[in-house]
Design an enzyme around this catalytic site. Structure first.
Site, short mmCIF file in Angstrom:
data_model
loop_
_atom_site.label_atom_id
_atom_site.label_comp_id
_atom_site.label_asym_id
_atom_site.label_seq_id
_atom_site.Cartn_x
_atom_site.Cartn_y
_atom_site.Cartn_z
N HIS A 41 -36.84 -17.17 18.53
CA HIS A 41 -36.55 -18.37 18.45
C HIS A 41 -37.62 -19.47 18.04
CE1 HIS A 41 -35.36 -16.54 22.41
NE2 HIS A 41 -34.19 -17.16 22.03
N ASP A 154 -27.80 -12.02 16.20
CA ASP A 154 -26.53 -12.15 16.65
C ASP A 154 -25.63 -12.51 15.43
OD1 ASP A 154 -27.13 -12.33 19.98
OD2 ASP A 154 -28.53 -13.34 18.78
N ARG A 191 -34.38 -9.76 26.12
CA ARG A 191 -34.18 -8.71 26.97
C ARG A 191 -34.88 -7.49 26.86
NH1 ARG A 191 -28.54 -10.38 25.98
NH2 ARG A 191 -27.60 -10.72 28.11
P1 AMP Z 1 -30.67 -16.50 22.84
O1 AMP Z 1 -31.80 -17.31 23.69
O2 AMP Z 1 -30.81 -14.95 23.12
O3 AMP Z 1 -29.14 -16.99 23.03
O4 AMP Z 1 -31.09 -16.77 21.45
C1 AMP Z 1 -30.83 -18.12 20.94
C2 AMP Z 1 -30.94 -17.93 19.28
O5 AMP Z 1 -32.04 -17.43 18.92
C3 AMP Z 1 -29.83 -17.17 18.82
O6 AMP Z 1 -29.21 -18.04 17.69
C4 AMP Z 1 -30.59 -15.96 18.48
O7 AMP Z 1 -29.54 -15.34 17.58
C5 AMP Z 1 -31.65 -16.35 18.14
N1 AMP Z 1 -32.31 -15.21 18.03
C6 AMP Z 1 -32.75 -14.17 19.37
N2 AMP Z 1 -33.42 -13.19 18.64
C7 AMP Z 1 -33.93 -13.62 17.68
C8 AMP Z 1 -34.79 -12.79 16.67
N3 AMP Z 1 -35.40 -11.78 16.93
N4 AMP Z 1 -34.97 -13.18 15.29
C9 AMP Z 1 -34.20 -14.51 15.12
N5 AMP Z 1 -33.46 -15.11 15.56
C10 AMP Z 1 -33.19 -14.69 16.93
#
Ligand code: AMP
Length: 291
Positions: A41, A154, A191
């Site tokens: 993030h 994602d 997660r």
């Molecule tokens: P989430 O909080 O899981 O919904 O993720 C929010 C944003 O952060 C989404 O655009 C995800 O694809 C991105 N994100 C989550 N994990 C990663 C990672 N390891 N590398 C790059 N972006 C990430």
């Protein structure tokens, strides 16, 4: 750094930020998240910060994108720590709505992207992408960002959001950002905290198999089913791994590569996408290949 918890508050805060800077044209770079922020993030926040006058983050665990037997209620949350990560990365404004601020009434309108959502996580998590595209549309309408930053962690989500904004003429530029990994290769995910020590160790098969797939793809002569089988066999070397899917798709259409004529695949990208359970934790990872 400002914090807004309601739609009127966040809209007023954006106007005020633009006015205070004396720059009504300042661009808004926006990073939507579900919180429990990590370095993945943070990389999105830094990019939004560096490319825009105003850097915005939203933290909202969106009930609409979780299935009835998924982890909505136990999804990890830590507001104080998230706000510190936001401050450390130069965020100007955080939108932190609760469920009633985002959904004051029963939702009767949904945004659904066809076909791109049929397979991979769309098949494993029915309704998930409708929940994602609906909440992202709402967030885009509330914030009206110039650029929005999404992680390729994602990859299917990026394809869905790009198609949704294109089909609906949403005036925002979608900026896909690379996957951030631990030094041993595990893709960062909120997660990952669910994993036991042994599950965490065995979860390395995901990134390892994507590494190995590069060579297998180069040697397979277009026989993608054999590459899929090799990846599955490698993942099964971890006794705790329970495969949800291993697929090879064209990107961004998300159609199975196995049946596509080579003329359709030329010049496109191949997405190898994995979803694997370790105990109660479902992890995803992927890699894109130019062909
Ligand atoms: P989430 O909080 O899981 O919904 O993720 C929010 C944003 O952060 C989404 O655009 C995800 O694809 C991105 N994100 C989550 N994990 C990663 C990672 N390891 N590398 C790059 N972006 C990430």
């Amino acid at each position: 750094m400002q914090i807004a918890r309601t739609v009127p508050e966040v809209r007023a805060a954006i106007q005020e930020l633009k006015k205070r800077r004396g720059d009504e044209e300042a661009t808004v770079g926006f990073v939507p998240t579900m919180g429990y922020l990590h370095e993945g993030h943070a990389s999105l926040l830094r990019k939004a910060r560096s490319e825009n006058g105003i850097a915005m983050l939203s933290i909202f665990v969106n009930p609409l994108q979780f299935g009835p037997n998924e982890d909505f209620s136990r999804y990890p949350r830590d507001e104080e720590r998230d706000l510190q990560v936001a401050r450390d990365n130069g965020v100007d404004l955080v939108f932190l709505p609760d469920v009633s601020a985002m959904y004051p009434k029963t939702v009767k309108t949904k945004v659904a992207v066809a076909e791109v959502t049929d397979l991979l996580c769309g098949a494993s998590r029915p309704g998930h992408f409708d929940g994602v595209s609906t909440v992202v549309t709402k967030l885009f309408n509330i914030i009206q960002p110039d650029r929005a930053y999404f992680g390729m962690k994602d990859a299917q989500q990026v394809a869905v959001i790009e198609r949704m904004t294109e089909d609906l003429n949403v005036p925002v530029q979608i900026v896909p950002c690379p996957i951030v990994r631990e030094s041993d290769g595990l893709a960062l995910s909120s997660r990952n905290v669910y994993l036991s020590g042994e599950e965490r160790r065995q979860a390395l098969v995901l990134s390892q198999s994507l590494q190995l797939a590069e060579g297998w793809l180069a040697e397979c002569g277009g026989d993608y089913r054999s590459v899929k089988a090799l990846i599955e066999a490698h993942i099964r070397t971890s006794p705790l791994a329970d495969i949800d899917y291993v697929e090879i798709m064209d990107y961004p259409s998300i159609r199975p590569a196995y049946d596509l004529p080579s003329t359709e695949l030329e010049g496109t990208r191949l997405l190898i996408a994995l979803a694997v359970r370790f105990g109660r934790t479902r992890l995803i990872d992927n890699r894109l290949f130019q062909i």
